[in-house]
Design an enzyme around this catalytic site. Structure first.
Site, mmCIF file in Angstrom:
data_model
loop_
_atom_site.group_PDB
_atom_site.id
_atom_site.type_symbol
_atom_site.label_atom_id
_atom_site.label_comp_id
_atom_site.label_asym_id
_atom_site.label_seq_id
_atom_site.Cartn_x
_atom_site.Cartn_y
_atom_site.Cartn_z
ATOM 1 N N GLY A 132 1.955 3.231 2.462
ATOM 2 C CA GLY A 132 3.034 3.297 3.441
ATOM 3 C C GLY A 132 4.271 2.542 2.990
ATOM 4 C CD GLU A 133 3.041 -1.258 3.405
ATOM 5 O OE1 GLU A 133 2.924 -1.323 4.644
ATOM 6 O OE2 GLU A 133 2.118 -0.847 2.649
ATOM 7 C CG PHE A 134 4.924 4.417 -2.967
ATOM 8 C CD1 PHE A 134 5.433 4.042 -4.197
ATOM 9 C CD2 PHE A 134 4.903 5.760 -2.640
ATOM 10 C CE1 PHE A 134 5.922 4.997 -5.088
ATOM 11 C CE2 PHE A 134 5.383 6.719 -3.518
ATOM 12 C CZ PHE A 134 5.887 6.334 -4.751
ATOM 13 N N GLY B 230 9.694 1.987 -0.060
ATOM 14 C CA GLY B 230 10.388 1.545 -1.255
ATOM 15 C C GLY B 230 10.866 2.669 -2.148
ATOM 16 C CB SER C 278 -0.932 -0.023 1.217
ATOM 17 O OG SER C 278 -1.900 0.977 1.129
#
Length: 422
Positions: free
Chosen positions: A61-63, A66, A59
């Site tokens: 937040g992980e983007f 990354g 989602s």
């Protein structure tokens, strides 16, 4: 048994999403985004000759975790194309036009056929999964095709199935990764205990991301005018429980300014905020007034943010930052976005699963409060005790700066192992 249950789950999930999508817009987007996705992938990659780096995020937040790694790889290997995939609409819908990725798609639901087809079409030469994405058939397909697979900013806890007696199926997924970059020594210790040693304790790439944002500050229309040189509380990613703890203080302090950025900006949630905060205006309505040369109604002291994507920049205007999620749900949201600006950070009592919350309190840069009375006391102390305020603000900023460097470790590994062509 583990694989059978997993397969049943992955087959039933789309059916439930379709049913839920009949009355839930987010679920409807999840379904619509995967419609004919393989046809679109086939057309997009038919003429692609560049080496492809595939980065998958659950989602938004992980983007953000990354993102610094993607941008560093893109800069150091401009001959490569970047494919970015999301599982959740909250990531894809916001970042589908992300300029540093050549392709952005929803990830097709995990299955042996979908995983094999996806890799056959996109032909990645390097795969990065961010934080905690574990899709069995995609991982198996990557191992079968011998594509280097990295887990970036991984976070492991003792309660996860990997470390339980019944977790053999989950442990089999770990064997598909070429290398793990984890956030903490504790996570590395858990992996070592089950025989996984291809691990680097790199820290969290979110620190690098928020430092990038703070180093390139951007003006936000109307915010300085609204603040007017008064004390400003920016409350980010708030849930209903957070707003119910905040509203008394906000409504009884007309001489301060409050910027509320709800986690969910659906119409029902925005109306709820308008009911709780008695002297509020939505940001979109406030901008419309400014464009007409008008001002908000007298007595307005609260701005409700009704868009997504500007919170990380809003914190720069704060005197004090409040980060939501700590009074309900799974816990606090991203406190680093606030602390990086050398601002005191306040949040609710549910933060124990978030190492940055624990460490920032220990460093003196954050305060956790159990209820509205203690919340208001924390605000009053920060605003009335200048020495305490300065010490807390400095500790918050120094904590973030001390944790930088995870992105560089990932990039160094890729270069040393020659995982990408020069």
């Amino acid at each position: 048994m583990g694989q059978l249950l997993y397969t049943i789950f992955t087959r039933l999930y789309p059916l439930f999403a379709r049913l839920l999508g009949l009355f839930n817009p987010k679920a409807a987007k999840w379904v619509a985004g995967r419609n004919r996705v393989f046809n679109r992938l086939q057309q997009a990659f038919a003429a692609e000759k560049r080496p492809v780096i595939w980065v998958h995020c659950a989602s938004l937040g992980e983007f953000e975790q990354g993102r610094p790694v993607m941008e560093a790889l893109k800069q150091s290997h401009p001959q490569c194309a970047v494919l970015l995939t999301f599982f959740s609409p909250s990531g894809y819908e916001v970042q589908q036009h992300y300029a540093q990725a050549d392709y952005v798609y929803y990830l097709p639901m995990d299955s042996p056929r979908n995983a094999a087809r996806f890799l056959a079409i996109t032909r990645p030469v390097l795969i990065l999964f961010i934080k905690y994405e574990f899709w069995y058939y995609y991982l198996q397909a990557a191992r079968k095709q011998q594509v280097p697979l990295l887990l970036v900013s991984g976070m492991f806890r003792e309660q996860q199935p990997f470390f339980k007696w019944y977790g053999s199926f989950h442990r089999s997924m770990l064997g598909c990764f070429t290398h793990f970059f984890v956030q903490t020594p504790a996570a590395a210790g858990l992996l070592k205990h089950i025989g996984v040693t291809n691990v680097t304790v790199s820290g969290d790439t979110r620190f690098d991301r928020v430092l990038q944002i703070a180093q390139r500050p951007r003006h936000i229309d109307g915010i300085e005018d609204f603040c007017g040189g008064l004390p400003v509380l920016v409350a980010g990613s708030t849930w209903t429980d957070d707003d119910e703890e905040l509203d008394h203080y906000v409504n009884t302090h007309p001489g301060s300014r409050f910027i509320i950025a709800p986690h969910d900006i659906g119409e029902a949630r925005l109306r709820e905020c308008e009911q709780l905060y008695k002297h509020a205006i939505r940001y979109s309505a406030y901008l419309a007034l400014l464009q007409k040369g008008e001002s908000a109604a007298a007595g307005t002291n609260t701005l409700i943010i009704d868009n997504i994507g500007m919170l990380s920049r809003l914190y720069q205007y704060a005197t004090i930052c409040y980060v939501g999620g700590g009074f309900g749900g799974d816990g606090i949201h991203n406190i680093l976005e606030a602390a990086v600006y050398h601002k005191p950070v306040v949040f609710g009592p549910v933060y124990d699963k978030y190492i940055e919350g624990v460490e920032m309190i220990e460093a003196g840069g954050a305060l956790s409060v159990p209820d509205a009375l203690h919340l208001e006391a924390a605000f009053e102390r920060l605003l009335s005790d200048q020495q305490f305020y300065n010490e807390t603000a400095t500790a918050a900023g120094e904590y973030v700066a001390s944790k930088a460097g995870a992105t560089g470790m990932v990039l160094q590994y890729v270069q040393e192992k020659r995982l990408l062509t020069s």
